[in-house]
Write a protein that holds these residues in place. Sequence first.
Motif, PDB file in Angstrom:
ATOM      1  N   TYR A   6      -1.174  -7.633   4.198  1.00  0.00           N
ATOM      2  CA  TYR A   6       0.088  -8.257   3.763  1.00  0.00           C
ATOM      3  C   TYR A   6       1.226  -7.300   4.074  1.00  0.00           C
ATOM      4  CZ  TYR A   6      -2.744 -11.718   1.377  1.00  0.00           C
ATOM      5  OH  TYR A   6      -3.643 -12.719   1.109  1.00  0.00           O
ATOM      6  N   TYR A   7       2.091  -7.735   4.988  1.00  0.00           N
ATOM      7  CA  TYR A   7       3.274  -6.943   5.327  1.00  0.00           C
ATOM      8  C   TYR A   7       4.283  -7.879   5.975  1.00  0.00           C
ATOM      9  CZ  TYR A   7       6.356  -3.212   6.434  1.00  0.00           C
ATOM     10  OH  TYR A   7       7.480  -2.432   6.462  1.00  0.00           O
ATOM     11  N   TRP A   8       5.540  -7.478   5.945  1.00  0.00           N
ATOM     12  CA  TRP A   8       6.588  -8.319   6.553  1.00  0.00           C
ATOM     13  C   TRP A   8       6.238  -8.612   8.003  1.00  0.00           C
ATOM     14  CZ3 TRP A   8       9.061 -10.032   2.598  1.00  0.00           C
ATOM     15  CH2 TRP A   8       9.289  -9.209   1.495  1.00  0.00           C
ATOM     16  N   GLY A   9       6.354  -9.874   8.372  1.00  0.00           N
ATOM     17  CA  GLY A   9       5.861 -10.314   9.673  1.00  0.00           C
ATOM     18  C   GLY A   9       6.764 -10.022  10.855  1.00  0.00           C
ATOM     19  N   GLY A  13       7.536  -1.425  10.611  1.00  0.00           N
ATOM     20  CA  GLY A  13       7.715  -0.829   9.290  1.00  0.00           C
ATOM     21  C   GLY A  13       6.529   0.011   8.840  1.00  0.00           C
ATOM     22  N   ARG A  14       6.299   0.017   7.547  1.00  0.00           N
ATOM     23  CA  ARG A  14       5.175   0.799   7.005  1.00  0.00           C
ATOM     24  C   ARG A  14       3.837   0.108   7.251  1.00  0.00           C
ATOM     25  NH1 ARG A  14       9.514   1.754   3.381  1.00  0.00           N
ATOM     26  NH2 ARG A  14       9.837   3.968   2.961  1.00  0.00           N
ATOM     27  N   GLY A  15       3.887  -1.183   7.523  1.00  0.00           N
ATOM     28  CA  GLY A  15       2.652  -1.897   7.815  1.00  0.00           C
ATOM     29  C   GLY A  15       1.984  -1.391   9.082  1.00  0.00           C
ATOM     30  N   PRO A  54       0.464  -5.189  -6.404  1.00  0.00           N
ATOM     31  CA  PRO A  54       1.184  -4.134  -5.674  1.00  0.00           C
ATOM     32  C   PRO A  54       2.681  -4.211  -5.951  1.00  0.00           C
ATOM     33  CG  PRO A  54       0.475  -5.863  -4.174  1.00  0.00           C
ATOM     34  CD  PRO A  54       0.014  -6.276  -5.525  1.00  0.00           C
ATOM     35  N   PHE A  55       3.340  -3.066  -5.874  1.00  0.00           N
ATOM     36  CA  PHE A  55       4.795  -3.020  -6.066  1.00  0.00           C
ATOM     37  C   PHE A  55       5.530  -3.544  -4.836  1.00  0.00           C
ATOM     38  CE2 PHE A  55       8.787  -0.617  -5.471  1.00  0.00           C
ATOM     39  CZ  PHE A  55       9.480  -1.073  -6.574  1.00  0.00           C
ATOM     40  N   ALA A  56       5.001  -3.218  -3.676  1.00  0.00           N
ATOM     41  CA  ALA A  56       5.680  -3.598  -2.425  1.00  0.00           C
ATOM     42  C   ALA A  56       4.662  -3.644  -1.288  1.00  0.00           C
ATOM     43  CB  ALA A  56       6.772  -2.569  -2.107  1.00  0.00           C
ATOM     44  N   PRO A  57       4.972  -4.396  -0.227  1.00  0.00           N
ATOM     45  CA  PRO A  57       4.114  -4.350   0.955  1.00  0.00           C
ATOM     46  C   PRO A  57       4.271  -2.986   1.657  1.00  0.00           C
ATOM     47  CG  PRO A  57       5.755  -6.134   1.077  1.00  0.00           C
ATOM     48  CD  PRO A  57       6.135  -5.269  -0.049  1.00  0.00           C
ATOM     49  N   PRO A  58       3.284  -2.498   2.385  1.00  0.00           N
ATOM     50  CA  PRO A  58       2.042  -3.186   2.724  1.00  0.00           C
ATOM     51  C   PRO A  58       1.005  -3.109   1.618  1.00  0.00           C
ATOM     52  CG  PRO A  58       2.060  -1.011   3.759  1.00  0.00           C
ATOM     53  CD  PRO A  58       3.387  -1.182   3.071  1.00  0.00           C
ATOM     54  N   PHE A  59       0.158  -4.143   1.568  1.00  0.00           N
ATOM     55  CA  PHE A  59      -1.055  -4.054   0.773  1.00  0.00           C
ATOM     56  C   PHE A  59      -2.178  -4.789   1.491  1.00  0.00           C
ATOM     57  CE2 PHE A  59      -0.307  -8.260  -1.077  1.00  0.00           C
ATOM     58  CZ  PHE A  59       1.082  -8.333  -1.172  1.00  0.00           C
ATOM     59  N   GLY A  68      -2.648  -1.268  -2.686  1.00  0.00           N
ATOM     60  CA  GLY A  68      -1.270  -1.038  -2.262  1.00  0.00           C
ATOM     61  C   GLY A  68      -1.024   0.420  -1.925  1.00  0.00           C
ATOM     62  N   GLN A  69       0.148   0.696  -1.384  1.00  0.00           N
ATOM     63  CA  GLN A  69       0.601   2.017  -0.936  1.00  0.00           C
ATOM     64  C   GLN A  69      -0.105   2.394   0.367  1.00  0.00           C
ATOM     65  OE1 GLN A  69       3.075   3.886  -1.950  1.00  0.00           O
ATOM     66  NE2 GLN A  69       3.562   3.059  -3.950  1.00  0.00           N
ATOM     67  N   THR A  70       0.718   2.591   1.399  1.00  0.00           N
ATOM     68  CA  THR A  70       0.186   2.860   2.743  1.00  0.00           C
ATOM     69  C   THR A  70      -0.890   3.948   2.742  1.00  0.00           C
ATOM     70  OG1 THR A  70       2.392   2.299   3.554  1.00  0.00           O
ATOM     71  CG2 THR A  70       0.909   3.379   5.106  1.00  0.00           C
ATOM     72  N   ALA A  71      -0.580   5.084   2.128  1.00  0.00           N
ATOM     73  CA  ALA A  71      -1.531   6.207   2.177  1.00  0.00           C
ATOM     74  C   ALA A  71      -2.827   5.866   1.455  1.00  0.00           C
ATOM     75  CB  ALA A  71      -0.887   7.452   1.568  1.00  0.00           C
ATOM     76  N   ILE A 101       3.479  12.411   5.542  1.00  0.00           N
ATOM     77  CA  ILE A 101       4.061  11.435   6.484  1.00  0.00           C
ATOM     78  C   ILE A 101       4.846  10.375   5.715  1.00  0.00           C
ATOM     79  CG2 ILE A 101       3.449   9.568   8.104  1.00  0.00           C
ATOM     80  CD1 ILE A 101       1.191  11.427   9.139  1.00  0.00           C
ATOM     81  N   THR A 102       4.321   9.955   4.580  1.00  0.00           N
ATOM     82  CA  THR A 102       5.029   8.974   3.734  1.00  0.00           C
ATOM     83  C   THR A 102       6.410   9.509   3.348  1.00  0.00           C
ATOM     84  OG1 THR A 102       2.926   8.203   2.828  1.00  0.00           O
ATOM     85  CG2 THR A 102       4.891   7.688   1.555  1.00  0.00           C
ATOM     86  N   ASP A 103       6.460  10.777   2.963  1.00  0.00           N
ATOM     87  CA  ASP A 103       7.754  11.387   2.608  1.00  0.00           C
ATOM     88  C   ASP A 103       8.704  11.368   3.813  1.00  0.00           C
ATOM     89  OD1 ASP A 103       6.730  11.955   0.100  1.00  0.00           O
ATOM     90  OD2 ASP A 103       6.301  14.057   0.533  1.00  0.00           O
ATOM     91  N   GLY A 225      13.617  -2.669  11.028  1.00  0.00           N
ATOM     92  CA  GLY A 225      12.486  -1.835  10.620  1.00  0.00           C
ATOM     93  C   GLY A 225      12.925  -0.479  10.082  1.00  0.00           C
ATOM     94  N   ILE A 226      11.971   0.447  10.071  1.00  0.00           N
ATOM     95  CA  ILE A 226      12.261   1.802   9.581  1.00  0.00           C
ATOM     96  C   ILE A 226      12.947   2.604  10.692  1.00  0.00           C
ATOM     97  CG2 ILE A 226      11.263   3.961   8.715  1.00  0.00           C
ATOM     98  CD1 ILE A 226      10.548   1.921   6.741  1.00  0.00           C
ATOM     99  N   PHE A 227      12.386   2.537  11.894  1.00  0.00           N
ATOM    100  CA  PHE A 227      12.988   3.235  13.040  1.00  0.00           C
ATOM    101  C   PHE A 227      13.968   2.278  13.696  1.00  0.00           C
ATOM    102  CE2 PHE A 227       8.825   5.319  12.618  1.00  0.00           C
ATOM    103  CZ  PHE A 227       9.205   6.658  12.604  1.00  0.00           C
TER     104      PHE A 227
HETATM  105  N1  LIG Z   1       5.479   4.112  -0.844  1.00  0.00           N
HETATM  106  C1  LIG Z   1       5.249   2.766  -0.372  1.00  0.00           C
HETATM  107  C2  LIG Z   1       6.585   2.150  -0.022  1.00  0.00           C
HETATM  108  C3  LIG Z   1       6.495   0.665   0.177  1.00  0.00           C
HETATM  109  C4  LIG Z   1       7.826   0.080   0.593  1.00  0.00           C
HETATM  110  O1  LIG Z   1       8.907   0.662   0.391  1.00  0.00           O
HETATM  111  N2  LIG Z   1       7.761  -1.107   1.199  1.00  0.00           N
HETATM  112  C5  LIG Z   1       8.966  -1.750   1.687  1.00  0.00           C
HETATM  113  C6  LIG Z   1       8.768  -2.316   3.065  1.00  0.00           C
HETATM  114  S1  LIG Z   1       8.486  -1.014   4.212  1.00  0.00           S
HETATM  115  C7  LIG Z   1       9.363  -2.881   0.766  1.00  0.00           C
HETATM  116  O2  LIG Z   1       9.178  -4.041   1.055  1.00  0.00           O
HETATM  117  N3  LIG Z   1       9.948  -2.506  -0.380  1.00  0.00           N
HETATM  118  C8  LIG Z   1      10.444  -3.423  -1.355  1.00  0.00           C
HETATM  119  C9  LIG Z   1      11.163  -2.679  -2.445  1.00  0.00           C
HETATM  120  O3  LIG Z   1      11.152  -1.435  -2.437  1.00  0.00           O
HETATM  121  O4  LIG Z   1      11.765  -3.350  -3.266  1.00  0.00           O
HETATM  122  C10 LIG Z   1       4.291   2.804   0.836  1.00  0.00           C
HETATM  123  O5  LIG Z   1       4.248   3.828   1.530  1.00  0.00           O
HETATM  124  O6  LIG Z   1       3.578   1.817   1.089  1.00  0.00           O
END
Ligand SMILES: N[C@@H](CCC(=O)N[C@@H](CS)C(=O)NCC(=O)O)C(=O)O
Length: 235
Positions: A6-9, A13-15, A54-59, A68-71, A101-103, A225-227
């Motif tokens: 599950y990640y933004w399509g 990004g982090r997915g 999960p708090f946020a994608p990816p999961f 949840g959480q990429t790492a 890397i997450t940081d 995205g992130i980059f």
């Molecule tokens: N520390 C989390 C960060 C997850 C995160 O920030 N996800 C973003 C997309 S890249 C999101 O959708 N965040 C929603 C929010 O923070 O409200 C990870 O590494 O997976």
Amino acid sequence: MRYELYYWGEIQGRGEYVRLALEDAGADYVDVARKANGTGAMMKLMEQKRGTPPFAPPFLKAGKLLIGQTANILLYLGARHGLAPKTEGGRLWLHQLQLTITDFVLEVHDTHHPLGPSLYYEDQRAPAKKRTEEFWNERVPKYLGYFEDIVTANGAAYVTGRRATYVDLSLFQLVEGLRYGFPKRMKAFEADIPRLVALRDRVAERPNIKAYLASDRRIPFNESGIFRHYRELDG
Ligand SMILES: N[C@@H](CCC(=O)N[C@@H](CS)C(=O)NCC(=O)O)C(=O)O
């Protein structure tokens, strides 16, 4: 088992760190939010109150597990798919590197969103410029220098030795992302990280990664995205 990612399509990004691990492993997975009604299904899982929401994608849904959480996802996949060392010490070391890397990924994000994610980039252009200068003067040399030193010290093809790990895949993604976002700055900087660049090339040649990069499963970099590439931030 078929994994559900599950990640933004629309973005890497982090997915993307998870996609790279699934692809390299040749795992059976569905990128849910890239399918019809997938984003709705993703939101539903995040809104659930029971279980392990999960708090946020990816999961990742892996059977009954929802991770949840990429790492954390990579910690799980690495152990199951031979993308991590077998010893406890080795796995913790790899997880530590992935958390670093997450940081770094957050700091990349903050170059274009230094005042926070709720404002548009266009509303924080001047602070973004300032933040990006600091990022390239201080933070990129510190983070990438750290990884360069680790690869140099172990003298092997990959970060923990002869076998590729999920951290190597993530380092590939960092080099690719910086090349996309900051082509001028990165071109000048790459002379300082020759072993990381060689590692990036090695990862790009791994058969499953090569096939993935050439496929339409690899979403092109873009400015959601992130980059992101903003010419005014590239020196
Ligand atoms: N520390 C989390 C960060 C997850 C995160 O920030 N996800 C973003 C997309 S890249 C999101 O959708 N965040 C929603 C929010 O923070 O409200 C990870 O590494 O997976």
